[in-house]
Design an enzyme around this catalytic site. Structure first.
Site, PDB file in Angstrom:
ATOM      1  N   ARG A   1     -13.479  -8.916   1.236  1.00 53.92           N
ATOM      2  CA  ARG A   1     -12.057  -8.695   0.927  1.00 53.92           C
ATOM      3  C   ARG A   1     -11.273  -9.989   1.160  1.00 53.92           C
ATOM      4  O   ARG A   1     -10.383 -10.347   0.392  1.00 53.92           O
ATOM      5  CB  ARG A   1     -11.475  -7.577   1.811  1.00 53.92           C
ATOM      6  CG  ARG A   1     -12.070  -6.196   1.596  1.00 53.92           C
ATOM      7  CD  ARG A   1     -11.636  -5.564   0.288  1.00 53.92           C
ATOM      8  NE  ARG A   1     -10.189  -5.441   0.170  1.00 53.92           N
ATOM      9  CZ  ARG A   1      -9.465  -4.433   0.677  1.00 53.92           C
ATOM     10  NH1 ARG A   1     -10.063  -3.446   1.323  1.00 53.92           N
ATOM     11  NH2 ARG A   1      -8.145  -4.372   0.512  1.00 53.92           N
TER      12      ARG A   1
ATOM     13  N   ASP B   1     -17.392   6.934  -0.774  1.00 53.01           N
ATOM     14  CA  ASP B   1     -16.103   6.780  -0.094  1.00 53.01           C
ATOM     15  C   ASP B   1     -15.770   8.125   0.568  1.00 53.01           C
ATOM     16  O   ASP B   1     -16.451   9.140   0.322  1.00 53.01           O
ATOM     17  CB  ASP B   1     -15.028   6.375  -1.123  1.00 53.01           C
ATOM     18  CG  ASP B   1     -13.661   6.123  -0.487  1.00 53.01           C
ATOM     19  OD1 ASP B   1     -13.589   5.895   0.739  1.00 53.01           O
ATOM     20  OD2 ASP B   1     -12.647   6.160  -1.216  1.00 53.01           O
TER      21      ASP B   1
ATOM     22  N   GLN C   1      -9.945  -3.868  -3.762  1.00 51.07           N
ATOM     23  CA  GLN C   1     -11.262  -3.415  -3.306  1.00 51.07           C
ATOM     24  C   GLN C   1     -12.301  -3.634  -4.404  1.00 51.07           C
ATOM     25  O   GLN C   1     -13.386  -4.158  -4.148  1.00 51.07           O
ATOM     26  CB  GLN C   1     -11.180  -1.916  -2.953  1.00 51.07           C
ATOM     27  CG  GLN C   1     -12.465  -1.353  -2.409  1.00 51.07           C
ATOM     28  CD  GLN C   1     -12.778  -1.861  -1.010  1.00 51.07           C
ATOM     29  OE1 GLN C   1     -11.956  -1.760  -0.123  1.00 51.07           O
ATOM     30  NE2 GLN C   1     -13.957  -2.409  -0.817  1.00 51.07           N
TER      31      GLN C   1
ATOM     32  N   ARG D   1       0.883  -1.179   0.000  1.00 49.17           N
ATOM     33  CA  ARG D   1       0.000   0.000   0.000  1.00 49.17           C
ATOM     34  C   ARG D   1       0.908   1.213   0.000  1.00 49.17           C
ATOM     35  O   ARG D   1       1.698   1.406   0.934  1.00 49.17           O
ATOM     36  CB  ARG D   1      -0.905  -0.016   1.233  1.00 49.17           C
ATOM     37  CG  ARG D   1      -1.585   1.314   1.488  1.00 49.17           C
ATOM     38  CD  ARG D   1      -2.683   1.227   2.489  1.00 49.17           C
ATOM     39  NE  ARG D   1      -3.833   0.545   1.918  1.00 49.17           N
ATOM     40  CZ  ARG D   1      -5.043   0.518   2.470  1.00 49.17           C
ATOM     41  NH1 ARG D   1      -5.258   1.116   3.621  1.00 49.17           N
ATOM     42  NH2 ARG D   1      -6.041  -0.120   1.878  1.00 49.17           N
TER      43      ARG D   1
ATOM     44  N   HIS E   1      -7.358   1.114  -6.460  1.00 46.00           N
ATOM     45  CA  HIS E   1      -7.529   0.152  -5.358  1.00 46.00           C
ATOM     46  C   HIS E   1      -8.167  -1.119  -5.947  1.00 46.00           C
ATOM     47  O   HIS E   1      -9.335  -1.413  -5.695  1.00 46.00           O
ATOM     48  CB  HIS E   1      -8.411   0.779  -4.272  1.00 46.00           C
ATOM     49  CG  HIS E   1      -8.340   0.096  -2.934  1.00 46.00           C
ATOM     50  ND1 HIS E   1      -7.564  -1.017  -2.683  1.00 46.00           N
ATOM     51  CD2 HIS E   1      -8.960   0.372  -1.743  1.00 46.00           C
ATOM     52  CE1 HIS E   1      -7.707  -1.383  -1.417  1.00 46.00           C
ATOM     53  NE2 HIS E   1      -8.548  -0.557  -0.830  1.00 46.00           N
TER      54      HIS E   1
ATOM     55  N   CYS F   1     -16.302   1.439   0.838  1.00 37.72           N
ATOM     56  CA  CYS F   1     -15.126   0.575   1.040  1.00 37.72           C
ATOM     57  C   CYS F   1     -14.669   0.579   2.493  1.00 37.72           C
ATOM     58  O   CYS F   1     -13.978  -0.347   2.926  1.00 37.72           O
ATOM     59  CB  CYS F   1     -13.993   1.028   0.135  1.00 37.72           C
ATOM     60  SG  CYS F   1     -13.505   2.734   0.427  1.00 37.72           S
TER      61      CYS F   1
HETATM   62  N1   CP Z   1     -11.116  -0.462   2.349  1.00 31.62           N
HETATM   63  C1   CP Z   1      -9.854  -0.541   2.783  1.00 31.62           C
HETATM   64  O1   CP Z   1      -8.914  -0.743   2.008  1.00 31.62           O
HETATM   65  O2   CP Z   1      -9.707  -0.431   4.127  1.00 31.62           O
HETATM   66  P1   CP Z   1      -8.336  -0.229   4.909  1.00 31.62           P
HETATM   67  O3   CP Z   1      -7.812   1.111   4.551  1.00 31.62           O
HETATM   68  O4   CP Z   1      -8.701  -0.343   6.374  1.00 31.62           O
HETATM   69  O5   CP Z   1      -7.391  -1.315   4.492  1.00 31.62           O
HETATM   70  N1  NVA Z   2     -10.037   6.636  -0.913  1.00 30.16           N
HETATM   71  C1  NVA Z   2      -9.646   6.120   0.382  1.00 30.16           C
HETATM   72  C2  NVA Z   2      -9.809   4.641   0.431  1.00 30.16           C
HETATM   73  C3  NVA Z   2      -9.455   4.004   1.733  1.00 30.16           C
HETATM   74  C4  NVA Z   2      -9.580   2.521   1.689  1.00 30.16           C
HETATM   75  C5  NVA Z   2      -8.205   6.502   0.636  1.00 30.16           C
HETATM   76  O1  NVA Z   2      -7.370   6.404  -0.265  1.00 30.16           O
HETATM   77  O2  NVA Z   2      -7.900   6.897   1.766  1.00 30.16           O
END
Ligand code: CP
Ligand code: NVA
Length: 323
Positions: free
Chosen positions: A308, A240, A148, A118, A145, A280
């Site tokens: 997930r 989101d 997701q 990430r 993502h 999400c």
């Molecule tokens: N939706 C998602 O990716 O959640 P986290 O940021 O908690 O991993």
């Molecule tokens: N758009 C959000 C998604 C988190 C899972 C972010 O990038 O923070």
């Protein structure tokens, strides 16, 4: 660096065979195949447990940002499949700061059979994949993502079946989650609409990619500023955070700009009667999603989060397990 130009560097064969970086790298058939495998692995898990497909295998999980779902679902997916996951926090790795991305990739590839990362800059995911001899899975970047989106497709298919022509409406910021959702909808033949404030659109080049995909699958794409337009006839309403990770300094400004884009009971009433509401997570309750909707009859946010685990098992089984 231009993200789509970088994407071109990753040959489809390389991406499909080795890594999971973008939804658009996969054909509709390959995505459906992953979804079918996810359904099988989910059934197997609830019928007494998964076979140890990944026995003796390890996944290195590199995080530059916080996570609940991605971290825990990947760790449990590895455990259920007989493997092991290592959490590597932002402070430990210092990706691209303490050590170059290329060096991190080459070191980890000697210890683990897969890397999940990430990151902030999407180019770091591409660089990890380029330098790692083991599969790399994109656990979110500022650009997209894909894990997701694959999981969300599983949730949508569980509710509505595999038919084409569903209407999926995203309300809010044209961010990483919206982008991957748009691509998975286009691939699976679902109609995608988005309503965002002016200036908060999904990247124009990602929209061009989606248009190309939609031409092949018969999906339609529609782009609005008015959330009421976007949710008309929606089977799915998705939202989101208004400020993503890394945009915390803009949160107050975004709260004002995005206020008309709140998914609340009134907006949900404007969609189809059996509409499902997705997020999400993490949710900023009573900002982008009201409590009554998040905890109401239309909401699938928790089964969505749980999927997930199952969708990512399919990704891991394919990439690391040779399934
Ligand atoms: N939706 C998602 O990716 O959640 P986290 O940021 O908690 O991993
Ligand atoms: N758009 C959000 C998604 C988190 C899972 C972010 O990038 O923070």
């Amino acid at each position: 660096m231009d993200v789509q130009a970088m994407q071109v560097k990753v040959s489809p064969q390389f991406a499909v065979k080795k890594d999971f970086l973008h939804i658009a790298d996969f054909s509709a058939e390959e995505l459906q195949d992953l979804l079918n495998l996810a359904i099988d692995l989910k059934k197997e898990y609830f019928n007494g447990g998964n076979a140890p497909l990944l026995k003796g295998k390890a996944l290195a999980m590199v995080f530059q940002k916080p996570s609940l779902r991605t971290r825990v679902s990947f760790e449990m997916a590895m455990q259920h499949l007989g493997g092991h996951a290592m959490y590597l926090s932002p402070a430990e790795i210092g990706l691209g700061q303490r050590e170059s991305v290329a060096d991190v990739a080459r070191v980890l590839a000697g210890y683990a059979q897969g890397i999940m990362a990430r990151v902030f800059a999407h180019e770091h995911i591409l660089e990890l994949a380029e330098w790692s001899s083991v599969p790399v899975v994109n656990g979110l970047s500022d650009y997209n993502h894909p894990c997701q989106a694959l999981s969300d497709a599983l949730t949508i298919q569980e509710r509505f079946g595999k038919a084409k022509g569903l209407n999926v409406a995203f309300v809010g910021d044209g961010n990483n989650v919206a982008l991957s959702l748009m691509h998975v909808c286009a691939k699976l033949g679902w109609n995608f609409t988005i309503a965002n404030p002016v200036g908060y659109e999904i990247s124009a080049k990602a929209v061009e990619i989606a248009k190309g995909i939609a031409c092949e699958t018969g999906a339609s794409l529609a782009f609005y500023n008015d959330p009421h337009e976007a949710v008309k006839n929606a089977d799915v309403i998705y939202t989101d955070a208004w400020a993503s990770m890394g945009q915390e300094a803009e949160a107050a400004k975004r709260d004002e700009i995005f206020a008309p884009y709140q998914v609340n009971a009134q907006l949900v009433d404007e969609a189809r009667k059996d509409v499902i509401v997705m997020h999400c997570l993490p949710a900023h309750r009573n900002h982008e999603l009201t409590d009554d909707v998040a905890d109401g009859l239309h909401s699938v946010i928790f089964p969505q989060a749980h999927n997930r685990l199952h969708a990512q098992k399919a990704i891991l089984a394919r990439l690391l397990g040779g399934l």
